[in-house]
Design a protein around this motif. Structure first.
Motif, PDB file in Angstrom:
ATOM      1  N   LEU A 253       0.829  -1.206   0.000  1.00  0.00           N
ATOM      2  CA  LEU A 253       0.000   0.000   0.000  1.00  0.00           C
ATOM      3  C   LEU A 253       0.865   1.260   0.000  1.00  0.00           C
ATOM      4  O   LEU A 253       0.482   2.286  -0.559  1.00  0.00           O
TER       5      LEU A 253
ATOM      6  N   LEU B 261       1.622   2.767  -3.319  1.00  0.00           N
ATOM      7  CA  LEU B 261       0.613   3.570  -4.002  1.00  0.00           C
ATOM      8  C   LEU B 261       0.916   5.057  -3.891  1.00  0.00           C
ATOM      9  O   LEU B 261       0.321   5.871  -4.597  1.00  0.00           O
TER      10      LEU B 261
ATOM     11  N   LEU C 101      -7.175   2.716  -1.482  1.00  0.00           N
ATOM     12  CA  LEU C 101      -7.340   2.626  -2.935  1.00  0.00           C
ATOM     13  C   LEU C 101      -8.209   3.763  -3.455  1.00  0.00           C
ATOM     14  O   LEU C 101      -7.939   4.335  -4.522  1.00  0.00           O
TER      15      LEU C 101
ATOM     16  N   ARG D 278      -6.236   6.937  -3.520  1.00  0.00           N
ATOM     17  CA  ARG D 278      -5.330   6.938  -4.684  1.00  0.00           C
ATOM     18  C   ARG D 278      -6.098   7.273  -5.953  1.00  0.00           C
ATOM     19  O   ARG D 278      -5.609   8.030  -6.804  1.00  0.00           O
TER      20      ARG D 278
END
Length: 424
Positions: free
Chosen positions: A122, A125, A367, A370
């Motif tokens: 992660l 990212l 996510l 991002r």
């Protein structure tokens, strides 16, 4: 921001309006997982959303105050709940023994390794979120040998580490900074860079490796160990007794007063304290450092007066005591609320559902952040984004938990720990 993730035992949730519901296979869930625990997780998730995508506290007023309260304290609550989870995994009310105990320990170690790997994935990212999963993986390993201890012993260990380790961390960071600490991993110079070249984790991840996990990172194990041990102590209490949760709330309130109140008193009575804190942060508003991160972050070699602040991310004794107190009070409040709500409590059901799939919610929110960054995140108004995150998480969690015992990533994590059954 930190996060606690559901253990492998089924959850006793109130999603759908009941405190306990049959699983997808028709079995009733184990009483080892309480709806109050998931409610606390759900609140921590919402606090994490507020810290990561919510309005900046500088907006002022009640909204700004709420955003400031969420910062750092949600992480502490997650860490404390992680300790509770560890005890659930290793056996509660009595620790597993023999082959079953060895298998449970194997599951914890596999889980820790997965959290470590997932956390660093992660990080790749490249969001603004300080991913806490690698630190949780390490904390699970460090706390595992303590799982058989009594609540009293665990509480004493948590208190002792809270009193001692922040000072140790400060000295280590100051020493490393004097030797060229820059947090740059293999790409950095000085002592940190030299240590990183000897660390396989640093070479694999391009970070400070174990030095970062223990000392230089955002959630260093030296100070966050106290939170997870405090959670283990709570898990060893008899929470079925009606007097336990109120006593826990009183203890939490007392710790919060000691932590934040002690910091305020120290900053306003120790000569030169406020000036020292301001100097350590490059001129930050030191007057609020007893409870707020508004003062900023001190450099590793900042003024020793920094040890007197209690801002949530300051890694000081005052902050550990205060944040632990808030976490205990919130957990106690959730346990009491679920007990008083009765079997038809629908109002907290969405939060409980989110808490029961906290790993999935955590990864999904990173996510989503991002994705927002990729489509012009700076142009999105913070408050609508925060409300959107909250509503989407609750709706998805309620829908999922109506048909499944575990969240998507929780299910994968459980399956990944199945090889521990081979332990003899």
């Amino acid at each position: 921001m930190g996060h606690v993730f559901a253990p492998t035992v089924p959850s006793a949730t109130i999603a759908g309006g009941t405190l306990c519901r049959p699983s997808s296979r028709g079995r009733m869930p184990s009483p080892g997982r309480m709806a109050g625990l998931d409610l606390a997780r759900g609140l921590a998730i919402m606090g994490m959303f507020a810290a990561h995508v919510g309005p900046d506290p500088s907006v002022g007023g009640p909204l700004g105050w709420a955003m400031e309260v969420a910062r750092g304290r949600s992480s502490a609550l997650f860490a404390l709940l992680a300790g509770f989870t560890l005890v659930l995994l290793m056996g509660r009310p009595e620790p597993h023994t023999g082959r079953r105990g060895r298998q449970a320990a194997g599951r914890v170690l596999i889980r820790a390794a997965i959290l470590l790997a997932l956390g660093y994935a992660l990080v790749l990212l490249d969001t603004d979120v300080d991913v806490i999963l690698p630190f949780y993986g390490l904390l699970f390993v460090l706390a595992l040998p303590l799982h058989r201890m009594s609540a009293r012993t665990l509480a004493l260990i948590a208190l002792s580490t809270a009193l001692v380790m922040p000072q140790v961390l400060y000295l280590l960071r100051s020493s490393l900074d004097g030797g060229g600490l820059d947090g740059g991993g293999l790409d950095g110079g000085g002592l940190a860079g030299a240590l990183a070249t000897l660390d396989p984790l640093a070479r694999i991840t391009g970070s400070d490796g174990f030095l970062g996990l223990f000392v230089t990172g955002e959630y260093p194990a030296l100070t966050w160990f106290s939170f997870i041990v405090a959670g283990m102590a709570v898990a060893r209490l008899d929470l079925s007794r009606r007097g336990t949760a109120p006593k826990l709330a009183i203890t939490g309130a007392a710790l919060a007063v000691i932590g934040y109140g002690g910091s305020w008193l120290a900053l306003h009575t120790v000569p030169g304290a406020l000036a020292g804190v301001s100097a350590a942060t490059g001129g930050g508003p030191a007057a609020s450092a007893w409870w707020s991160d508004a003062a900023g972050e001190a450099s590793a070699t900042g003024h020793p007066a920094w040890l007197l602040v209690a801002s949530p991310h300051s890694q000081t004794t005052w902050s550990v005591l205060g944040n632990t107190g808030v976490a205990l009070a919130v957990l106690a409040g959730c346990l009491i609320a679920v007990r008083l709500a009765g079997p038809r409590a629908r109002l907290p059901a969405p939060l409980v559902a989110v808490g029961s799939i906290s790993l999935t919610a955590y990864v999904a929110h990173i996510l989503a952040i991002r994705l927002l960054d990729a489509v012009g995140g700076d142009e999105w108004p913070a408050l609508p984004v925060l409300l959107g995150f909250a509503v989407a998480a609750m709706a998805a969690a309620v829908l999922w938990t109506r048909f499944h015992r575990r969240g998507p990533l929780e299910r994968l994590l459980h399956s990944a720990t199945e090889p521990a059954r081979l332990i003899r």
